[in-house]
Design an enzyme around this catalytic site. Sequence first.
Site, PDB file in Angstrom:
ATOM      1  N   CYS A 136      33.543  77.877 -32.530  1.00  0.00           N
ATOM      2  CA  CYS A 136      34.094  78.947 -32.738  1.00  0.00           C
ATOM      3  C   CYS A 136      35.680  79.051 -33.323  1.00  0.00           C
ATOM      4  O   CYS A 136      36.234  79.904 -33.681  1.00  0.00           O
ATOM      5  CB  CYS A 136      34.105  79.901 -31.701  1.00  0.00           C
ATOM      6  SG  CYS A 136      32.200  80.440 -31.323  1.00  0.00           S
ATOM      7  N   HIS A 186      39.250  85.577 -32.831  1.00  0.00           N
ATOM      8  CA  HIS A 186      37.817  85.185 -32.697  1.00  0.00           C
ATOM      9  C   HIS A 186      36.931  86.351 -32.183  1.00  0.00           C
ATOM     10  O   HIS A 186      37.386  86.712 -31.051  1.00  0.00           O
ATOM     11  CB  HIS A 186      37.777  83.805 -32.229  1.00  0.00           C
ATOM     12  CG  HIS A 186      36.109  83.713 -31.810  1.00  0.00           C
ATOM     13  ND1 HIS A 186      35.253  83.856 -32.911  1.00  0.00           N
ATOM     14  CD2 HIS A 186      35.443  83.285 -30.869  1.00  0.00           C
ATOM     15  CE1 HIS A 186      34.100  83.149 -32.606  1.00  0.00           C
ATOM     16  NE2 HIS A 186      34.090  83.024 -31.242  1.00  0.00           N
ATOM     17  N   ASN A 217      29.384  87.762 -32.507  1.00  0.00           N
ATOM     18  CA  ASN A 217      30.180  86.563 -32.748  1.00  0.00           C
ATOM     19  C   ASN A 217      29.431  85.468 -33.803  1.00  0.00           C
ATOM     20  O   ASN A 217      28.315  85.240 -33.759  1.00  0.00           O
ATOM     21  CB  ASN A 217      30.107  85.872 -31.445  1.00  0.00           C
ATOM     22  CG  ASN A 217      30.614  84.626 -31.102  1.00  0.00           C
ATOM     23  OD1 ASN A 217      31.114  84.009 -32.353  1.00  0.00           O
ATOM     24  ND2 ASN A 217      30.829  84.060 -30.090  1.00  0.00           N
TER      25      ASN A 217
HETATM   26  O1  UT7 Z   1      32.433  82.108 -29.002  1.00  0.00           O
HETATM   27  C1  UT7 Z   1      32.575  81.260 -28.148  1.00  0.00           C
HETATM   28  C2  UT7 Z   1      33.363  81.982 -26.930  1.00  0.00           C
HETATM   29  N1  UT7 Z   1      32.502  82.429 -26.302  1.00  0.00           N
HETATM   30  C3  UT7 Z   1      33.032  83.565 -25.267  1.00  0.00           C
HETATM   31  O2  UT7 Z   1      34.001  83.857 -25.534  1.00  0.00           O
HETATM   32  C4  UT7 Z   1      31.987  84.327 -24.601  1.00  0.00           C
HETATM   33  C5  UT7 Z   1      32.682  84.396 -23.334  1.00  0.00           C
HETATM   34  N2  UT7 Z   1      32.026  85.139 -22.349  1.00  0.00           N
HETATM   35  C6  UT7 Z   1      31.472  86.508 -22.554  1.00  0.00           C
HETATM   36  O3  UT7 Z   1      31.789  87.008 -23.230  1.00  0.00           O
HETATM   37  C7  UT7 Z   1      30.896  87.152 -21.193  1.00  0.00           C
HETATM   38  O4  UT7 Z   1      30.950  86.410 -20.305  1.00  0.00           O
HETATM   39  C8  UT7 Z   1      29.496  87.486 -21.522  1.00  0.00           C
HETATM   40  C9  UT7 Z   1      29.097  88.610 -22.608  1.00  0.00           C
HETATM   41  C10 UT7 Z   1      28.686  86.339 -21.823  1.00  0.00           C
HETATM   42  C11 UT7 Z   1      28.754  88.119 -20.233  1.00  0.00           C
HETATM   43  O5  UT7 Z   1      29.406  88.973 -19.627  1.00  0.00           O
HETATM   44  P1  UT7 Z   1      30.063  89.183 -17.985  1.00  0.00           P
HETATM   45  O6  UT7 Z   1      30.457  90.455 -17.908  1.00  0.00           O
HETATM   46  O7  UT7 Z   1      30.650  87.979 -17.781  1.00  0.00           O
HETATM   47  O8  UT7 Z   1      28.569  89.235 -17.333  1.00  0.00           O
HETATM   48  P2  UT7 Z   1      27.884  88.184 -16.283  1.00  0.00           P
HETATM   49  O9  UT7 Z   1      27.424  86.952 -16.932  1.00  0.00           O
HETATM   50  O10 UT7 Z   1      28.802  88.230 -15.453  1.00  0.00           O
HETATM   51  O11 UT7 Z   1      26.615  88.905 -16.108  1.00  0.00           O
HETATM   52  C12 UT7 Z   1      26.647  90.242 -15.098  1.00  0.00           C
HETATM   53  C13 UT7 Z   1      25.395  90.652 -15.079  1.00  0.00           C
HETATM   54  C14 UT7 Z   1      24.477  89.895 -14.295  1.00  0.00           C
HETATM   55  O12 UT7 Z   1      23.611  90.457 -13.397  1.00  0.00           O
HETATM   56  P3  UT7 Z   1      23.950  90.381 -11.717  1.00  0.00           P
HETATM   57  O13 UT7 Z   1      23.868  88.804 -11.334  1.00  0.00           O
HETATM   58  O14 UT7 Z   1      25.362  91.178 -11.530  1.00  0.00           O
HETATM   59  O15 UT7 Z   1      22.860  91.152 -11.323  1.00  0.00           O
HETATM   60  C15 UT7 Z   1      23.380  89.017 -15.512  1.00  0.00           C
HETATM   61  O16 UT7 Z   1      22.434  88.705 -15.077  1.00  0.00           O
HETATM   62  O17 UT7 Z   1      24.570  91.244 -16.156  1.00  0.00           O
HETATM   63  C16 UT7 Z   1      23.468  90.564 -16.205  1.00  0.00           C
HETATM   64  N3  UT7 Z   1      22.975  90.294 -17.830  1.00  0.00           N
HETATM   65  C17 UT7 Z   1      22.501  91.226 -18.559  1.00  0.00           C
HETATM   66  N4  UT7 Z   1      22.001  92.395 -18.219  1.00  0.00           N
HETATM   67  C18 UT7 Z   1      21.647  93.148 -19.452  1.00  0.00           C
HETATM   68  C19 UT7 Z   1      23.447  89.172 -18.410  1.00  0.00           C
HETATM   69  N5  UT7 Z   1      23.020  89.429 -19.763  1.00  0.00           N
HETATM   70  C20 UT7 Z   1      22.408  90.598 -19.807  1.00  0.00           C
HETATM   71  C21 UT7 Z   1      21.961  91.206 -20.776  1.00  0.00           C
HETATM   72  N6  UT7 Z   1      21.505  92.573 -20.369  1.00  0.00           N
HETATM   73  N7  UT7 Z   1      21.744  91.012 -22.131  1.00  0.00           N
END
Ligand code: UT7
Length: 343
Positions: free
Chosen positions: A112, A254, A284
């Site tokens: 990225c 980015h 992304n």
């Molecule tokens: O390009 C390289 C750089 N990449 C990045 O910068 C990405 C950085 N990370 C992120 O943007 C975020 O961490 C994500 C978008 C990947 C995830 O968002 P988050 O707010 O960190 O969510 P999380 O992983 O903490 O998940 C929260 C909840 C979880 O459920 P529980 O454990 O709270 O019950 C996940 O299982 O959301 C759930 N979850 C989803 N629910 C519906 C994870 N993915 C999904 C989904 N739909 N697609």
Amino acid sequence: MNRTSVLAGTGSAVPGQVVTNHMLAERMDTSDQWIRSRTGIAERRVVEPGTATSDLAVEAGRRALRSAGVDRVDAVVVGTATPDHQCPATGPIVAAGLDLGTIPAFDVGAVCSGFLYALATGSGLIAAGHAERVLVVGAEAFTTIIDPTDRATAPLFGDGAGAVVLRAGDREEPGALLGLHLGSDGLLADLIIVPAGGSRQRSLGVEAPREDHYFTMRGQEVFKHAVRRMEESAREVLGQVGWGLAEVDWLVGHQANLRILHAVADQLRLPRERAFANLERYGNTSAASIPLALDEAAATGRLRAGQRVVLTAFGAGATWGAAALTWPDLGRNGAAPPAPARI
Ligand code: UT7
């Protein structure tokens, strides 16, 4: 010596196929509401089978050359993590596709952060006197390494390409690349990884399980590193060029997550409206995201000649970086250039 790289043209290309959040919600346990609120993404462009990174890169490159009013450059540098093939590099395929002759052409792999690394490489060729003009491309068919059934990654990524032409010029000219900072930390290599397909698993002689061929990411950790490193890098280049934050017209970061872009702006105490965002429509696109954003911001008249712009990125590696430039007069006399080409 005042010789520096000056941005002389931009171009971009995206696939025609649109995949909306609602379409994803039909095939996996997710929702438009979750994806929008957690990422800011509403839809993304996805290549059809058989379309490769170089197809997007050639079209973006063609548009950047046209925008710069040139049909020759001295080198092509392609930032990509999804090359057409493991071997050879995609750069020569792009140069051939653009009929650029036997010039040096190669890839830079920083995922990225790939566009910023490619930009640094291209401007280094110019600074060293090896080139007068360089085509710098960020291009990805990123969905080809994403498990289409994985809700943790499939909603996040899309495909596309963006390109710029750099030419040798003077630091005082609009378009001059004035500051640059790059960093990496290989101790974080497994934060974002496609485990199989490279020499590590092959050399073990172990057949990789299916999931090892797909992209995996520890999202929350990446989020924190991304905000910290993008802020640090932006501050570093601001220090290099001596600009205060009030003098920055646009932060073009980015496009991974709108919450990351806002967090970086907040940390910098920059109004969020000055953090350019178009990830709502593209997701992304990895190395393509910054040049795709630049081309769109210029096309829609938001980036204007003389404005002060800071670019910043974070990605797998881990890698990060930032650049400071003034925006050039691309000679459009107010006429908007075409929207991104659709492949
Ligand atoms: O390009 C390289 C750089 N990449 C990045 O910068 C990405 C950085 N990370 C992120 O943007 C975020 O961490 C994500 C978008 C990947 C995830 O968002 P988050 O707010 O960190 O969510 P999380 O992983 O903490 O998940 C929260 C909840 C979880 O459920 P529980 O454990 O709270 O019950 C996940 O299982 O959301 C759930 N979850 C989803 N629910 C519906 C994870 N993915 C999904 C989904 N739909 N697609």
